[in-house]
Structure formats: structure tokens, C-alpha cells
Scaffold this active site. Structure first.
Site, PDB file in Angstrom:
ATOM      1  CG  ASP A 184      -1.851   1.184   1.217  1.00 60.57           C
ATOM      2  OD1 ASP A 184      -2.865   1.106   0.497  1.00 60.57           O
ATOM      3  OD2 ASP A 184      -1.558   2.180   1.908  1.00 60.57           O
ATOM      4  CB  ILE A 185       1.050   4.227  -2.203  1.00 64.31           C
ATOM      5  CG1 ILE A 185       1.462   3.358  -3.407  1.00 64.31           C
ATOM      6  CG2 ILE A 185       1.805   5.553  -2.223  1.00 64.31           C
ATOM      7  CD1 ILE A 185       1.170   3.991  -4.752  1.00 64.31           C
ATOM      8  CD  GLU A 196      -4.673   3.793  -1.574  1.00 63.81           C
ATOM      9  OE1 GLU A 196      -4.943   4.052  -0.399  1.00 63.81           O
ATOM     10  OE2 GLU A 196      -5.510   3.904  -2.517  1.00 63.81           O
TER      11      GLU A 196
END
Length: 592
Positions: A462-463, A505
Site C-alpha cells: 500500500d502506498i 493504491e
């Protein structure tokens, strides 16, 4: 009876028999001539009908291309084909009454009426296009009325060809039957004459009549057995014997011509059958390799004297890759550019004749005549067929009907395969990042679950703070970040596994044959690579970004179906522990 009486009686009998034989041979020759004239009449009428059909097809194509592209060259060719059609219609009006049945003349008149109706529709469409009513012109040329008239024209051509063929076949059969009957009568008469010569008039006619008749009798018997290769003795005499000899020669020549026509018909039928088989095979191919294999298999059978090769346009749109070749040729290359071939430049077939016409550079130094046919679909070039033509047969292939037919079907097959490949790519890959999508991830997990004895590691990524990044810099910058991070993942992972966009994301990485240690090493490499990568958008350097990772493994014999959930749980722990780190799904790591 006196010898003179016997001689006179024998002479009279011999004269009668000889006259009957000569008459039978002449009638046989006339029957053969009628047969040949029937065949010639059939070919002329069939060719006229075929020219009308082809002319209508070409004229329609040129009119449609003109209203679609606006190119005046298509309009010029349309009017040229229109003049050619009018000449054919004039030929219909001048058909010989003796060579055309009344029903056939009516069919030809219907063809002419359909052609005039079709021409009226197309000229109206061209006029509408010139007046700026482009949509009306296209609607007319692609509308139901045009399709109906065009279909009626083709059906009329088909009907008249069937009618002409049926009538010609009946005429040929009748003429052949008469010819066979007269030949049989002539043979019997000649046999009786020979017996008369031997028994009664040997000393009178042995050298003058008997020997030539014996030779002719043998020739007639062999011709009756359809041994048309027999040599007919040359006789320059101007009597019944000479006439019979000429009749036999004509009968033999007609027999040879029939055999030649039959052989050509059988050969042409075999070629058509092979073409049909190849068309069925190429339309059923599932990839370009199968299509190339089908072309390499059938092309040498259809055109045994024409070695060649098949090239398919790559995704770049400028380079063609040679995927198949057949026969012994010196001009085989692995790839070529569009600019290397005159056929691809011109968008039509091109014959490279050394010393006579421009040569394609992809042929190298080959001295043979080369025929290049572009493969097109919906006006777009998708490939190229190249054939090496023997020097003495270049003019034979100027019409190239079969080659053009095959090129159209191969081009459509190539276009279908390329479209299928693009559709599969759209179904399996994410449109923004180009990575495999969630559907592909589910399929991969199902395959791994169904294959026991394989370990797998899963990374959920996950960003960090991506929503805040979007709010500060806009969604365009967010999309750029997603694309850039996806490229970094692909470069780091390489052949070790596959990268998927899970959604939003979030990304997922599957590492087959990887244990927990290898997975954590890969997680750290990904984290560092993203953290150290500079990111700019629209010429402005953006702040560094970071990622959080969850690691889970399914060892050999373990449960693969839960590896994604365990990796996602580990990701939540990593995010709640401060982000920019990785966490394993192992219990001790989750509790730490």
C-alpha cells in the site's frame, strides 16, 4: 460370274462402304466441332457474366472508398469501371441469337437492368458526397437498397452462369454421343471395306486403299478407347481416304482438347479445395504461430512453383516479423520495415522485376521476380505475403485472383488474432498501470491452489498517505505515482514473480517457489527502491513516497487460498506500526 462382274460389284460395294465411312467420319468431326463451339460459347458467356460481377464489386468498392476517404483517385477509378461496365452491357445487347437461349438472354437483360440500377444508386451517392451530404452518401452506399440491388445482381450472375453451364453441358453430351455413334459406324464400315479388299479386290486396291484403311482402323479403335495420344498417319490424298484421315485427326485433336480441359478443371478444382481448406484453418487459428504453420503447410500445395514467406506487422506498427516461409527461396529475412516494401508503401500488390520495375529492398540481392501482396483488414495493413515467381510466368500472375483471395482471408485472420490479443490484454491488465489486474490475480491463486507441491509467497503493498498526496497535488499526479511505482515493482521483481494491481493504491506480488526469508528480502528491496526513487510531475520534483508491505507464505503442502488474506492482515499491522515498513504474517511477527 465373270471376274469383271465380280470386280464391278466389289467396286460398287466398296465405293458405297467407303462413302458411308467418310460420311460417318465427317459427321463425327462436325459433332466434335459442335462440342467445341458449345464449350467456347459457354466460356464466353460465363466470362461475360463473371466480368459483370467483378466490375460491380470493384465499382462499389471504389464508390465506397471515395465517400469514406474523399480521394479523387477512387472516383476516377469508379468512372473507369463504369465505362467498362457499359461496354459489357453493350456486349449483352449484341449477343448472338444462335448462341444464347431466350431464357439466358432474359437473365442477361435482368443483369443489365440490375447493373444500371446499382450504378444509379452509386452515382447518386457520389453526387450527394460532392454536394457535401457525406452522411447521406454513406447511408446510400451502405444501406439496405444498395445491398438488395447488389445482391440481386450477384444472384442474377450466378443464375445465368448455372443456366449457361447446364445448356452447354447438354449440348456437349449430345454432340459427344453423336460423335461416338458416327465413329462406331465408321469403324464398322472400314472393317467391312478391309475384308472386301482382302477377299476380292486385293490385286486392285491393296496398295491404294487397303493398307491406309487398316492403319486408320487401328487408329479409330484406339481413339474409341480414348487413347488420344495415338499418331494419325499423314495423308495428303484428295479422296475419301484423305477426308477420313482429316476427320480422324480432328476427332483426335478434339479428344486431346477435352482431356486437357478436364485436367485443367480437375487441377483448378483441387486448388479451390485446398484454398477452402486453408481458409477454414486460418480462421480457426488461435495464435500467429498456428496461422504461420497453416500458411507454410498449404501454400506449397496450392502454389508448388511459388516459394514465399509470410510477415506479420508487430505492435510497433513499423516492423514486420517473418513468421513463416515455404519452398526454396534466397530472399528469406527475419524482419523488414514497412518502407522496405513497395507493396506496403503503395497499399497494393507489387511485382519486383529486376531491370524492369522498382525492387523491394527487403529482397536483398535476389535476381528472381518477386510478387509482394499486402495483407489488409478494414483498410489497415497487418502483414505481407511474398512470392518468388519464375521468370517465364510473370504475366501469368498479373490477375492473381487466387493469391488476392488468399491474402484477403489471411489478412482478416491476422487482424482477428491481433484484436483477440488486444482484448485479452484489456481483460487481464489494468488500464492505468499496465499491470495484471485483480481478475488475473484470482486466476493465478486458483492455479497455484490446484497445483500441490508448490510453495508461494504473497506481498500486499500500500502506498503510504496516498489520499493526502492526491489532495495536495491532484489526481493527475496521483496517477503518475501509481504508474511510476508499478514500473519500480516490475523492475525489482523481474522474473522472480508477477506484480498485480489489487485496487486503488494497493498492489500484490506473487513469488512462486519462494520461502519466508526470500519474501522478506524482496519486500525490503521494494521498500527501499520506492523510498529512494526520485519522483517528478510536470517538471516539478515531488516529495518522496513510501510503501507499507505485508508478507505471507504458503509452504509446500500449505493452504494457498488464505495467503492473500494473511498478507493483507500483515499489511494492516505494518500500517498501524508507523508505515514505511514490512511485516510478516507469522504469529511472532504480528505480536511483535
Amino acid at each position: 460370274m465373270r471376274l469383271s462382274t465380280i470386280t464391278n460389284i466389289a467396286y460398287v460395294v466398296t465405293l458405297v462402304l467407303t462413302s458411308v465411312s467418310a460420311t460417318a467420319f465427317i459427321l463425327a468431326a462436325q459433332s466434335a466441332s459442335e462440342e467445341r463451339l458449345a464449350v467456347q460459347n459457354h466460356l464466353e458467356l460465363d466470362g461475360l457474366a463473371e466480368d459483370l460481377a467483378l466490375g460491380a464489386e470493384v465499382r462499389t468498392d471504389e464508390a465506397r472508398l471515395y465517400v469514406m476517404r474523399g480521394d479523387e483517385q477512387h472516383l476516377a477509378r469508379f468512372f473507369v469501371e463504369e465505362d467498362h461496365e457499359r461496354n459489357l452491357e453493350a456486349a449483352i445487347s449484341n449477343l448472338d441469337e444462335d448462341g444464347v437461349a431466350s431464357n439466358e438472354r432474359a437473365m442477361f437483360e435482368k443483369i443489365r437492368a440490375d447493373a444500371e440500377a446499382l450504378d444509379k444508386i452509386e452515382r447518386g451517392a457520389v453526387t450527394a458526397f460532392r454536394e457535401g451530404r457525406n452522411d447521406d452518401a454513406r447511408a446510400v452506399l451502405f444501406g439496405d437498397e444498395h445491398y438488395r440491388v447488389h445482391t440481386d445482381l450477384l444472384q442474377s450472375v450466378k443464375d445465368v452462369r448455372v443456366a449457361v453451364s447446364s445448356r452447354s453441358q447438354a449440348t456437349v453430351d449430345a454432340a459427344k454421343a453423336r460423335s461416338d455413334l458416327y465413329s462406331t459406324v465408321a469403324r464398322v464400315m472400314l472393317s467391312l471395306t478391309a475384308l472386301m479388299f482382302i477377299a476380292v479386290l486385293y490385286f486392285v486396291l491393296s496398295r491404294r486403299v487397303a493398307l491406309p484403311l487398316i492403319k486408320m482402323s487401328d487408329t479409330v479403335r484406339r481413339l474409341a478407347r480414348q487413347e488420344y495420344d495415338v499418331e494419325v498417319p499423314v495423308e495428303s490424298r484428295r479422296d475419301e481416304i484423305g477426308e477420313m484421315n482429316q476427320a480422324i485427326q480432328i476427332f483426335r485433336d478434339n479428344g486431346l482438347e477435352r482431356e486437357r480441359l478436364d485436367a485443367e478443371r480437375r487441377k483448378d478444382q483441387r486448388v479451390k479445395d485446398l484454398i477452402l481448406q486453408m481458409m477454414h484453418r486460418v480462421q480457426a487459428c488461435q495464435n500467429e504461430e498456428e496461422l504461420s504453420a497453416a500458411a507454410s503447410l498449404f501454400m506449397p500445395q496450392i502454389f508448388p512453383d511459388l516459394p514465399g514467406q509470410l510477415a506479420i506487422l508487430g505492435e510497433s506498427g513499423t516492423i514486420l516479423r517473418v513468421s513463416g516461409h515455404w519452398g526454396a527461396t534466397d530472399s528469406v529475412v527475419s524482419s523488414l520495415a514497412i518502407d522496405d516494401c513497395w507493396a506496403l508503401r503503395r497499399g497494393r500488390s507489387h511485382v519486383s522485376k529486376p531491370g524492369e520495375d522498382m525492387l523491394c529492398t527487403h529482397l536483398g540481392r535476389s535476381e528472381a521476380n518477386q510478387l509482394c501482396i499486402p495483407l489488409t483488414a478494414l483498410g489497415e495493413i497487418v502483414g505481407l505475403l511474398t512470392f518468388e515467381i519464375p521468370s517465364g510466368e510473370v504475366s501469368k500472375f498479373e490477375e492473381r485472383i487466387y493469391l488476392e483471395l488468399l491474402s484477403e482471408n489471411v489478412g482478416l485472420a491476422v487482424a482477428n488474432l491481433q484484436l483477440r490479443h488486444r482484448l485479452v490484454g484489456l481483460a487481464k491488465r489494468d488500464a492505468l498501470t499496465g499491470l495484471l489486474n485483480r481478475r488475473s490475480l484470482d486466476e493465478a491463486l486458483n492455479r497455484l491452489a490446484a497445483a500441490p507441491g508448490i510453495s508461494v509467497a504473497c506481498l500486499m503493498i500500500d502506498i503510504d498517505y496516498f489520499k493526502r498526496f492526491n489532495d495536495q497535488h491532484g489526481h493527475d499526479a496521483g496517477d503518475a505515482v501509481m504508474q511510476y511505482v508499478g514500473k519500480i515493482f516490475v523492475e525489482v521483481i523481474r522474473d522472480s514473480g508477477e506484480v498485480y494491481r489489487f485496487g486503488g493504491e494497493e498492489f500484490t506480488v506473487l513469488l512462486p517457489e519462494a520461502d519466508l526469508r526470500a519474501a522478506t528480502v524482496m519486500a525490503e528491496r521494494l521498500r527501499v527502491a520506492v523510498q529512494d526513487a526520485p519522483l517528478s510531475h510536470r517538471g516539478r520534483l515531488l516529495e518522496p513516497i513510501s510503501i507499507s508491505l505485508g508478507v505471507a507464505t504458503a509452504p509446500v503442502g500449505g493452504v494457498v487460498s488464505t495467503v492473500l488474506e494473511r498478507a493483507d492482515a500483515a499489511l494492516l499491522v505494518a500500517k498501524s506500526s508507523g508505515r514505511n515498513r514490512w511485516t510478516s504474517s507469522e504469529v511472532e511477527n504480528l505480536l511483535s
